[in-house]
Design an enzyme around this catalytic site. Sequence first.
Site, PDB file in Angstrom:
ATOM      1  N   PHE A 111       0.819  -1.213   0.000  1.00 47.34           N
ATOM      2  CA  PHE A 111       0.000   0.000   0.000  1.00 47.34           C
ATOM      3  C   PHE A 111       0.854   1.265   0.000  1.00 47.34           C
ATOM      4  CE2 PHE A 111       0.825  -0.104   4.534  1.00 47.34           C
ATOM      5  CZ  PHE A 111       0.708   1.211   4.957  1.00 47.34           C
ATOM      6  N   LYS A 112       2.129   1.130   0.335  1.00 44.79           N
ATOM      7  CA  LYS A 112       3.015   2.296   0.331  1.00 44.79           C
ATOM      8  C   LYS A 112       3.191   2.866  -1.086  1.00 44.79           C
ATOM      9  CE  LYS A 112       3.698   1.748   4.737  1.00 44.79           C
ATOM     10  NZ  LYS A 112       4.973   1.382   5.339  1.00 44.79           N
ATOM     11  N   ASP A 113       2.902   2.073  -2.113  1.00 51.01           N
ATOM     12  CA  ASP A 113       2.978   2.581  -3.489  1.00 51.01           C
ATOM     13  C   ASP A 113       2.031   3.756  -3.709  1.00 51.01           C
ATOM     14  OD1 ASP A 113       4.883   0.772  -4.552  1.00 51.01           O
ATOM     15  OD2 ASP A 113       3.335  -0.759  -4.818  1.00 51.01           O
TER      16      ASP A 113
END
Length: 240
Positions: A111-113
Amino acid sequence: MKYNSTRNSTLSVDSAKAINDGISKDGGLFVPNEMPKLDKEFFVRLSKMNYIDRAGEVLRLFLTDFTDEEIKACTKGAYAGTFDNDCPAPLYRLNDNTSVLELWHGPTCAFKDMALQLMPRLFSRALKKCNESRRALILVATSGDTGKAALEGFKDVSNTKIIVFYPVDGVSLMQKRQMQTTTGENVYVCAVYGNFDDAQNGVKAIFSDDEMAKKLNENGYFLSSANSINWGRLAPQIVY
């Protein structure tokens, strides 16, 4: 909108400077000096937009020194064609009462993308807005997902180099392989004997080392961060 240091409320900078520096020179975090007031109509308008346009609407509230064209270029570059879904963050309906927001469609499956595909684009423009002639040396401590997402986002971004520190036995095998095999001329990874706190404390120690900052400056570099202390990372996270 201006940003103040949490350790000195009289220190005030534009968002580009807050993104460029990452943290204040006094060690404080940059935070907005006010929060936008949002009404029902704003959210109704957002609900009818696609993710890229919605991101632009939210970012304009906080990055008031960026032009509409700059924000559009950043959001389109981050989310158009880089995720495996036309909507980077699709809602999956489980049943009539429950939906799940999926945040794993980015290039590293983390989810850091969502933030780290956009942050480098904001960062690159912030360098120009601040007339920064030095290169940014970006330090990141990670327990796994942030590291690979940051490396993927910043690889081959001009005028930047990024070093990611991770605990040698504290990340998954997949994440370790992702980080160690990242392509790009400006990316580096460093395994740390210890846990995530050891990696993070080491990075903090470098940031507070005046002699290190002096040596880097003499060689045309300055330190910045891609962790969640940087407003350029936080602003994209507000969107989803």
